[in-house]
Design an enzyme around this catalytic site. Structure first.
Site, mmCIF file in Angstrom:
data_model
loop_
_atom_site.group_PDB
_atom_site.id
_atom_site.type_symbol
_atom_site.label_atom_id
_atom_site.label_comp_id
_atom_site.label_asym_id
_atom_site.label_seq_id
_atom_site.Cartn_x
_atom_site.Cartn_y
_atom_site.Cartn_z
ATOM 1 C CD GLU A 131 -2.968 -1.119 2.245
ATOM 2 O OE1 GLU A 131 -4.150 -1.202 1.890
ATOM 3 O OE2 GLU A 131 -2.631 -0.993 3.430
ATOM 4 C CB CYS B 253 2.918 7.324 3.512
ATOM 5 S SG CYS B 253 3.375 6.159 4.760
ATOM 6 C CB CYS C 189 7.099 -5.613 9.098
ATOM 7 S SG CYS C 189 8.466 -4.727 9.869
ATOM 8 C CB CYS D 124 6.058 -2.468 16.501
ATOM 9 S SG CYS D 124 7.757 -2.238 15.946
ATOM 10 C CB CYS E 143 2.781 -1.647 14.033
ATOM 11 S SG CYS E 143 2.915 -1.498 12.240
ATOM 12 C CB CYS F 110 0.696 6.221 11.389
ATOM 13 S SG CYS F 110 1.503 7.640 10.772
HETATM 14 N N1 SAH Z 1 9.050 0.394 9.995
HETATM 15 C C1 SAH Z 1 9.325 1.763 10.071
HETATM 16 C C2 SAH Z 1 8.487 2.605 9.141
HETATM 17 C C3 SAH Z 1 7.017 2.269 9.016
HETATM 18 S S1 SAH Z 1 5.947 2.586 10.403
HETATM 19 C C4 SAH Z 1 9.189 2.277 11.473
HETATM 20 O O1 SAH Z 1 8.696 1.531 12.321
HETATM 21 O O2 SAH Z 1 9.612 3.376 11.728
HETATM 22 C C5 SAH Z 1 5.589 4.309 10.334
HETATM 23 C C6 SAH Z 1 5.239 4.924 11.712
HETATM 24 O O3 SAH Z 1 3.899 4.604 12.144
HETATM 25 C C7 SAH Z 1 6.159 4.453 12.814
HETATM 26 O O4 SAH Z 1 6.543 5.511 13.625
HETATM 27 C C8 SAH Z 1 5.280 3.509 13.557
HETATM 28 O O5 SAH Z 1 5.754 3.319 14.841
HETATM 29 C C9 SAH Z 1 3.950 4.216 13.498
HETATM 30 N N2 SAH Z 1 2.809 3.368 13.803
HETATM 31 C C10 SAH Z 1 2.722 2.031 13.643
HETATM 32 N N3 SAH Z 1 1.504 1.592 14.028
HETATM 33 C C11 SAH Z 1 0.804 2.677 14.427
HETATM 34 C C12 SAH Z 1 -0.536 2.884 14.872
HETATM 35 N N4 SAH Z 1 -1.383 1.865 14.973
HETATM 36 N N5 SAH Z 1 -0.928 4.134 15.165
HETATM 37 C C13 SAH Z 1 -0.079 5.170 15.013
HETATM 38 N N6 SAH Z 1 1.193 5.046 14.579
HETATM 39 C C14 SAH Z 1 1.632 3.814 14.282
HETATM 40 FE FE1 SF4 Z 2 7.461 -2.998 11.196
HETATM 41 FE FE2 SF4 Z 2 5.283 -1.702 12.038
HETATM 42 FE FE3 SF4 Z 2 7.358 -1.995 13.672
HETATM 43 FE FE4 SF4 Z 2 7.532 -0.321 11.590
HETATM 44 S S1 SF4 Z 2 6.170 -0.108 13.322
HETATM 45 S S2 SF4 Z 2 9.074 -1.847 12.252
HETATM 46 S S3 SF4 Z 2 6.303 -1.446 10.057
HETATM 47 S S4 SF4 Z 2 6.109 -3.663 12.833
#
Ligand code: SAH
Ligand code: SF4
Length: 399
Positions: free
Chosen positions: A122, A136, A143, A147, A150, A372
């Protein structure tokens, strides 16, 4: 211009009725979209263009693709008809397929793109962020990291995207926004953020190659200072990212102590905060005009107290930094909740008073799951053994 023309495939197709041409005799046309200048040079050499002229021809085609956004070889009027015909036989200017396009009530656009069977990812365009629009982009399908807040983290890694697939995301957005040729006046798409699916620093070679293409002033022309790469903290790759790309750095911090960060961003167990902060401080070119962005997702009752805001200020001491407070975006099945607005504002005030800019990111595109951390595709990695079984079963099936 001397080119050896091989139009045999075309002649065969024209001479025979479609019913008599076996599909396997049709040439596999490959897209030139996403190729570097060198790769385009290889492609024209393979078509028989004289080595002396290959670079110039590649430069012409490159400019048609990345400056004009050409979708048809016919417009390439500075290239002879013969070569254009040959290009047409062996190549396309196709983008990967857009299988779904959604537009949010707030103008955010999301494209679900498929570049190969089972490879779906996406891309999200967020208009009008401080008079600039950010695209974005995804760097991986799924991944490897998990996290806990996420959505992408619940999808196993399918594979890294290639530089061509990353660049194609920008091309598709430009097509849809009708922003060709690549002039800089009044563009809607001004910035690129690697904040889509995946961890960019686990795919640094392709990300760096994509940034070289996207930032080239003769083509798409989105400067390196307008490209931000976000990482969850892959410490050994942070300096290399700066040296190879000159991109802006964003760090997904989310917690100010190791105990909590170990839970939210499990990669922290491998690269704890002290090592992460040391790597950030050493990021090439860091200064007050080139600050690191710290992303901090606001999770109700988890990381949003005033004492955590003060701990954040302490942690950032001496780092040219800005903070992005991201209200948690919910997704199906998550156990987390977004902090209350009052709590988020109180948190922001503490960080602001310490002299750091700490905007609260307005959630965009939540209605289309484009905000995000909400991105996820249905692509799954098929285990090799399962794939083999499927192929054998297909081979056995009588037709
Ligand atoms: N993997 C990379 C880039 C993609 S995530 C990273 O983790 O930085 C992009 C951003 O969205 C990151 O800061 C991540 O922590 C945040 N993010 C992930 N899940 C989220 C959620 N459910 N609500 C708000 N931000 C989120
Ligand atoms: Fe992967 Fe989501 Fe963690 Fe970014 S925030 S490293 S996309 S699991």
């Amino acid at each position: 211009m001397t080119v050896t023309l091989d139009l045999s495939h075309r002649r065969a197709a024209a001479a025979d009725s479609p019913a008599t041409v076996a599909p396997e005799t049709a040439p596999a046309r490959t897209s030139l979209v996403g190729l570097t200048l060198d790769e385009m040079r290889e492609a024209v050499l393979a078509l028989g263009v004289e080595p002396k002229k290959a670079k110039m021809r590649a430069q012409q085609i490159w400019r048609w693709v990345y400056f004009f956004g050409a979708r048809d070889f016919g417009v390439m009027t500075d290239i002879g008809k013969d070569l254009r015909a040959l290009l047409e036989v062996h190549h396309t200017l196709d983008r990967p397929e857009v299988i779904e396009r959604l537009v949010s009530a707030d103008g955010t656009r999301k494209w679900l793109i498929r570049s190969a069977p089972g490879v779906e990812f996406e891309t999200v365009f967020i208009p009008d962020v401080a008079r600039s629009g950010a695209l974005c982009v995804s760097s991986q399908v799924g991944c490897t990291l998990t996290c806990t807040f996420c959505h992408t983290g619940t999808q196993k890694l399918v594979r890294n995207l290639t530089a061509a697939e990353i660049v194609a995301q920008v091309m598709i957005a430009r097509d849809d926004l009708d922003e060709w040729p690549s002039t800089t006046d009044g563009r809607a798409l001004t910035n690129i953020v690697f904040m889509g699916m995946g961890e960019p620093l686990y795919n640094l070679d392709e990300v760096a190659k994509a940034i070289d293409l996207i930032s080239d002033g003769e083509g798409i022309s989105i400067g390196r200072r307008r490209i931000t790469v976000s990482t969850s903290g892959v410490v050994p790759k942070i300096e290399e990212l700066g040296n190879r790309t000159g991109a802006m750095l964003a760090i997904s911090l989310h917690a100010t102590n190791d105990a909590l960060r170990d839970v939210l961003v499990p990669l922290n167990k491998k690269y704890p905060l002290a090592e992460l902060m040391a790597a950030i401080k050493a990021y090439p070119g860091l200064n007050n005009a080139k600050r690191v962005t710290f992303e901090y997702v606001m999770l109700k009752g988890v990381n949003d107290s005033p004492s955590e805001a003060r701990a954040l200020v302490k942690l950032l001491a001496g780092v040219p930094a800005k903070v992005n407070l991201i209200p948690f975006n919910p997704w199906p099945g998550t156990a987390y909740e977004c902090s209350d607005w009052k709590t988020i504002h109180a948190f922001a005030d503490i960080v602001n008073r310490a002299g750091y800019s700490a905007p609260i990111r307005t959630p965009r595109g939540r209605d289309i799951l484009a905000a995000c951390g909400q991105l996820r595709s249905e692509s799954v990695k098929t285990r090799a053994s399962v794939a083999l079984k499927e192929r054998l079963a297909a081979a056995d099936t009588p037709t």
